[in-house]
Design a protein around this motif. Structure first.
Motif, PDB file in Angstrom:
ATOM      1  N   ASN A 369       0.841  -1.210   0.000  1.00  0.00           N
ATOM      2  CA  ASN A 369       0.000   0.000   0.000  1.00  0.00           C
ATOM      3  C   ASN A 369       0.871   1.253   0.000  1.00  0.00           C
ATOM      4  N   ALA A 373       1.301   4.221  -2.665  1.00  0.00           N
ATOM      5  CA  ALA A 373       1.199   5.632  -2.258  1.00  0.00           C
ATOM      6  C   ALA A 373       2.375   6.428  -2.842  1.00  0.00           C
ATOM      7  N   GLY A 376       1.620   6.849  -6.527  1.00  0.00           N
ATOM      8  CA  GLY A 376       0.527   7.808  -6.706  1.00  0.00           C
ATOM      9  C   GLY A 376       1.004   9.244  -6.517  1.00  0.00           C
ATOM     10  N   GLN A 377       1.778   9.451  -5.460  1.00  0.00           N
ATOM     11  CA  GLN A 377       2.181  10.815  -5.126  1.00  0.00           C
ATOM     12  C   GLN A 377       3.397  11.288  -5.934  1.00  0.00           C
ATOM     13  N   LYS A 384      -0.867  13.746  -1.544  1.00  0.00           N
ATOM     14  CA  LYS A 384      -0.353  12.807  -0.547  1.00  0.00           C
ATOM     15  C   LYS A 384      -1.541  12.122   0.127  1.00  0.00           C
ATOM     16  N   SER A 385      -1.454  10.794   0.281  1.00  0.00           N
ATOM     17  CA  SER A 385      -2.617  10.048   0.781  1.00  0.00           C
ATOM     18  C   SER A 385      -2.392   9.504   2.179  1.00  0.00           C
ATOM     19  N   TYR A 386      -1.317   9.903   2.825  1.00  0.00           N
ATOM     20  CA  TYR A 386      -1.072   9.382   4.181  1.00  0.00           C
ATOM     21  C   TYR A 386      -0.471  10.461   5.056  1.00  0.00           C
TER      22      TYR A 386
END
Ligand SMILES: Cc1cc2nc3c(=O)[nH]c(=O)nc-3n(C[C@H](O)[C@H](O)[C@H](O)COP(=O)(O)OP(=O)(O)OC[C@H]3O[C@@H](n4cnc5c(N)ncnc54)[C@H](O)[C@@H]3O)c2cc1C
Length: 386
Positions: A369, A373, A376-377, A384-386
């Motif tokens: 995951n 991420a 993705g970023q 940013k997803s986290y």
């Protein structure tokens, strides 16, 4: 398929295959059954210098590149063994090599190269921080010429098989930081002199991985064992991520090849309903599909390794390789287990052992995951997803 390997690289592959032949399935099965450490195997690889692949010659290593190192680990897994038992001896010293001072490198690297000192333990993960490493709480407080370290770590592998541990600890409280990636520092901890101050509790896991919870109680680290600058430790750890991801991808490729070869052989030999089970597309295609995905992942792994060795940016390729190879190995593991039917569960076929072992590569050293991420970023430019 091979990615234009040089003669030397092909020779390394052959040499590792030869060594691994001395440690057949029965060796790994017995080790797994007793939850032992593959000491004889690790000693042999050290003695032959293979675990010193990434240490420069001036420090007694063989000064090879990540491509060669990845071939070594791939072939261990391809042979039926488990490279995670010793891969850390190969790359944990990278932080010391890149960010340590001359005195530290001269003190430790030659002995790590010969295997006289084992640096196979890397203490980052904590129970309350998990994947969010910048939240770790284990604190190192300077008192005169030493740091006093207190805290708790979880899932720290091979502590009982190591002389030294690379430790990430907090040197500035989290709420005093503007930049939350600062305030952490990396230390070399002598596990032998601190034996009474580190309570090591082995964890009972699905795989034989020598992994522990650690309770650090006034552990003493001389200031000369601080690597680089205080507060920069997280950056130093990140610097090692691409190498680690490429090496883990190669291990997954090795696993994947093992599963595909075993599955194809069994599918060709096992007769049910009057013909080999592999004559059925329902059995054959999942194996062929896993093969296709392993081969594709392998090309990305070589692309990443080549860029790494040329000192080019390779974050995207290293993350892609880790993701694709670990998922492809897991797909191959499932195809292999299904192909073996009930026998897939019998320890004597080794499929269930390799099945358990390869599953780890999708979670550790970094969960897929978080790899997604990154893609993705940093590659696709999303938030940013986290
Ligand atoms: C056998 C084994 C050996 C290990 N050896 C070591 C070692 O030697 N040294 C060391 O420091 N650590 C080690 N680890 C720890 C390993 O690196 C961590 O388990 C891993 O990084 C995940 O952390 P966690 O287990 O706390 O999961 P968590 O961080 O709690 O995450 C749980 C799940 O949620 C997902 N998740 C969390 N946040 C997000 C988000 N924002 N977006 C999407 N998904 C998310 C994760 O991807 C994961 O799937 C080891 C682990 C194992 C199992």
């Amino acid at each position: 398929m091979d990615f234009n390997l040089t003669q030397e690289q092909q020779q390394i592959r052959e040499e590792i295959r030869k060594v691994c032949k001395e440690f057949p399935d029965a060796y790994w099965r017995a080790i797994d059954g007793k939850k032992d450490y593959p000491e004889a195997f690790v000693r042999k690889l050290s003695d032959l210098g293979w675990l010193a692949a990434l240490i420069p010659e001036e420090y007694g290593g063989t000064g090879l590149g990540i491509t060669e190192a990845s071939i070594i680990l791939e072939e261990i897994n391809h042979s039926g063994g488990v490279a995670t038992a010793c891969h850390a001896q190969m790359y944990t010293m990278g932080t010391l090599l890149r960010h340590g001072n001359d005195e530290q490198k001269k003190r430790y690297l030659p002995k790590i190269a010969t295997g006289e000192l084992r640096l196979q333990a890397f203490g980052v993960t904590e129970p309350d921080a998990g994947s969010e490493s910048t939240r770790i709480q284990t604190a190192a407080i300077r008192k005169g010429d030493r740091y006093i370290v207190n805290g708790q770590k979880i899932f720290i592998s091979r502590v009982l098989q190591s002389d030294l541990m690379l430790l990430l600890a907090r040197t500035t409280p989290y709420n005093e930081l503007k930049d939350k990636t600062r305030g952490l520092s990396v230390f070399i901890v002598d596990l032998k002199t601190n034996k009474s101050k580190i309570d090591v509790k082995p964890l009972d896991l699905m795989i034989n991985h020598h992994t522990n919870a650690l309770f650090l109680d006034n552990v003493e680290v001389p200031v000369e064992n601080l690597i680089g600058e205080e507060g920069m430790g997280f950056r130093y750890i990140i610097d090692g991520w691409n190498a680690e991801r490429i090496l883990v991808a190669a291990e997954a490729v090795g696993d994947g090849r093992w599963f595909v070869e075993r599955a194809a052989k069994y599918a060709s030999e096992r007769n049910v309903f009057g013909r080999p089970i592999g004559a059925n597309q329902g059995v054959q295609f999942p194996i062929a599909k896993a093969y296709a995905n392993i081969e594709a992942a392998d090309l990305v792994r070589y692309q990443a390794a080549t860029k790494f060795d040329r000192k080019e940016k390779c974050g995207a390729e290293a993350n892609l390789a880790k993701y694709l190879a670990s998922e492809a190995a897991w797909e191959a593991a499932n195809a292999c287990l299904t192909t073996h039917g009930g026998y897939g569960f019998a320890t004597e076929y080794d499929v269930e052992r390799k099945f358990r072992e390869t599953r780890l590569l999708t979670i550790a050293p970094v969960s897929n995951n978080l790899v997604l991420a990154y893609l993705g970023q940093h590659v696709l430019g999303m938030p940013k997803s986290y």
